[in-house]
Enzyme design. Sequence first.
Site, PDB file in Angstrom:
ATOM      1  N   HIS A   1       2.536   1.170 -14.452  1.00 32.71           N
ATOM      2  CA  HIS A   1       1.496   0.762 -15.408  1.00 32.71           C
ATOM      3  C   HIS A   1       1.930   1.106 -16.829  1.00 32.71           C
ATOM      4  O   HIS A   1       1.776   2.240 -17.266  1.00 32.71           O
ATOM      5  CB  HIS A   1       0.179   1.472 -15.050  1.00 32.71           C
ATOM      6  CG  HIS A   1      -1.002   1.001 -15.828  1.00 32.71           C
ATOM      7  ND1 HIS A   1      -2.283   1.060 -15.330  1.00 32.71           N
ATOM      8  CD2 HIS A   1      -1.118   0.467 -17.075  1.00 32.71           C
ATOM      9  CE1 HIS A   1      -3.129   0.589 -16.237  1.00 32.71           C
ATOM     10  NE2 HIS A   1      -2.437   0.235 -17.315  1.00 32.71           N
TER      11      HIS A   1
ATOM     12  N   ASN B   1      -1.807  -7.552 -21.293  1.00 39.61           N
ATOM     13  CA  ASN B   1      -2.764  -7.621 -22.414  1.00 39.61           C
ATOM     14  C   ASN B   1      -2.031  -7.644 -23.752  1.00 39.61           C
ATOM     15  O   ASN B   1      -2.264  -6.831 -24.632  1.00 39.61           O
ATOM     16  CB  ASN B   1      -3.763  -6.449 -22.360  1.00 39.61           C
ATOM     17  CG  ASN B   1      -3.101  -5.097 -22.503  1.00 39.61           C
ATOM     18  OD1 ASN B   1      -1.946  -4.915 -22.129  1.00 39.61           O
ATOM     19  ND2 ASN B   1      -3.811  -4.139 -23.063  1.00 39.61           N
TER      20      ASN B   1
ATOM     21  N   ASP C   1       0.273   4.609 -17.683  1.00 42.56           N
ATOM     22  CA  ASP C   1      -0.537   3.791 -18.598  1.00 42.56           C
ATOM     23  C   ASP C   1      -0.013   3.945 -20.039  1.00 42.56           C
ATOM     24  O   ASP C   1      -0.799   4.087 -20.977  1.00 42.56           O
ATOM     25  CB  ASP C   1      -2.023   4.135 -18.507  1.00 42.56           C
ATOM     26  CG  ASP C   1      -2.895   3.041 -19.109  1.00 42.56           C
ATOM     27  OD1 ASP C   1      -2.355   2.006 -19.555  1.00 42.56           O
ATOM     28  OD2 ASP C   1      -4.128   3.229 -19.168  1.00 42.56           O
TER      29      ASP C   1
HETATM   30  O1  DOR Z   1      -6.556   2.993 -23.457  1.00 41.23           O
HETATM   31  C1  DOR Z   1      -6.099   1.913 -23.109  1.00 41.23           C
HETATM   32  N1  DOR Z   1      -5.127   1.310 -23.785  1.00 41.23           N
HETATM   33  N2  DOR Z   1      -6.642   1.316 -22.044  1.00 41.23           N
HETATM   34  C2  DOR Z   1      -6.337   0.033 -21.731  1.00 41.23           C
HETATM   35  O2  DOR Z   1      -6.919  -0.482 -20.799  1.00 41.23           O
HETATM   36  C3  DOR Z   1      -5.374  -0.725 -22.530  1.00 41.23           C
HETATM   37  C4  DOR Z   1      -4.467   0.162 -23.268  1.00 41.23           C
HETATM   38  C5  DOR Z   1      -3.690  -0.524 -24.366  1.00 41.23           C
HETATM   39  O3  DOR Z   1      -3.146  -1.600 -24.109  1.00 41.23           O
HETATM   40  O4  DOR Z   1      -3.617   0.010 -25.473  1.00 41.23           O
HETATM   41 ZN    ZN Z   2      -3.317   0.125 -19.143  1.00 43.83          ZN
END
Ligand code: DOR
Ligand code: ZN
Length: 438
Positions: free
Chosen positions: A59, A93, A303
């Site tokens: 992720h 995204n 993430d």
């Molecule tokens: O904190 C986040 N940042 N959550 C997400 O779902 C997207 C991510 C981002 O792309 O900056």
């Molecule tokens: Zn994410």
Amino acid sequence: MVDLVLKKGRIVFPDGIREGDVVIERGVIVEITPEYKEEAKRVIDCTGKYIFPGVIDAHVHMRIPGSPYKEDFTTGSMAAISGGVTGFLDMPNNIPPIISKKMLAEKRDLVGDNSFANYGFFFGATDDNVDEIKRLSNIAGIKVYMGQSTGNLIVRKDETLENIFSYGKFPVVVHAESQECLERFASEYAGEDSRARADYHSVVRPPECAREAVKHVLHLAKKYNASVHIAHVTTAEELDIIRKFKSEKVTCEAAPHHLIFDTTSYEKFSNRLKVNPPIRSKEDTEALWAGITDGTIDIIASDHAPHLLNEKDAPYEECPAGVPGIETILPIMLDAVNRGLVDLERVAKLLAEKPAKIFNIKNKGKIELQYDADLVILDMDLEKIVTNDKLLTKCAWSPFNGMTLKGWPVTTIVGGEVIYDDGKFVSAKRGREFNFEE
Ligand code: DOR
Ligand code: ZN
């Protein structure tokens, strides 16, 4: 003569740690033996060190197209490799979001041969692109945002979720925060001063929004017997629900920042810790560690969501959500091993074996005959301080800045080639797109 022998290491297998030699030829592990006696083109002495499967970070947000000033595949993959991550899965995204077959092809072209690490792509679901999904091949999975986050990807209709689940060709990864719930809380707090309390972000995006979304999506997935992976779980409540639905097809991940920080950390970090889903209570972080130990949490993924410090240090409303993490995911978990929170074999499952299994990545994630030689050599006694100035991510900061961690990768091998050794890049880019089994 074989290409490379990693000698006398403590080899971390899925079922235990045994000392021996790993023999590599043409990018593949061809022999694992207590002692390899033939000659080799190159031998690395691993005495006292661990030979570990290359981490697959399932992720990450590499920011191309759209925001290459935050991160691109070169800088992001250098950060990855220096932290022992030999492969990663990139989220859709972007600006614009990756929601058509054509956009995915353009992203593939843009990445070209710019990555030091292997990679795969997620595809973004919307309420009207199921036809596009049916045209795809070789992707990591479909990403569904049930609630709004960075970027404007969102799925609002159940019908869409049902169509995606019934198609069933790809794993579905869900950002599980209910949009309806988020909007409810946003209007409840409208007019309140976001500076009045340090934990404002956690209060306006509370645990119940995650709980509602997880419950809803798991009921739907069950109806279709679909493979669903809940991204970044943060709360005890989500874990309780996931435990009830748990199967080979229902999996979940946690992120290091949610394991390390809690709502008391905002005092020190302020908006730098603004992230979706938000940082939670101390009790929730403890529930996550328990979920790791009892196997409810299948993988740890960073993430990695880089934003520049001047963006993060803006007032709450303008501050983008997200923290970087690809460079520190392995050392954070190795430090946890040294602190007795988890054992090293489990960390190999969480960071390599399970991500490869859940996302059907061929020949990766384990130290096994005929598997790709994506490997990392660990020094479990090495202590280093995470320092913003020394990081390779383009965003140039980490929420873990200043932390002393014990246990670090020292050598990273991709496709049998030593790419990074003792703090330096020593070989050209070798990253390739993963092959996903269908
Ligand atoms: O904190 C986040 N940042 N959550 C997400 O779902 C997207 C991510 C981002 O792309 O900056
Ligand atoms: Zn994410």
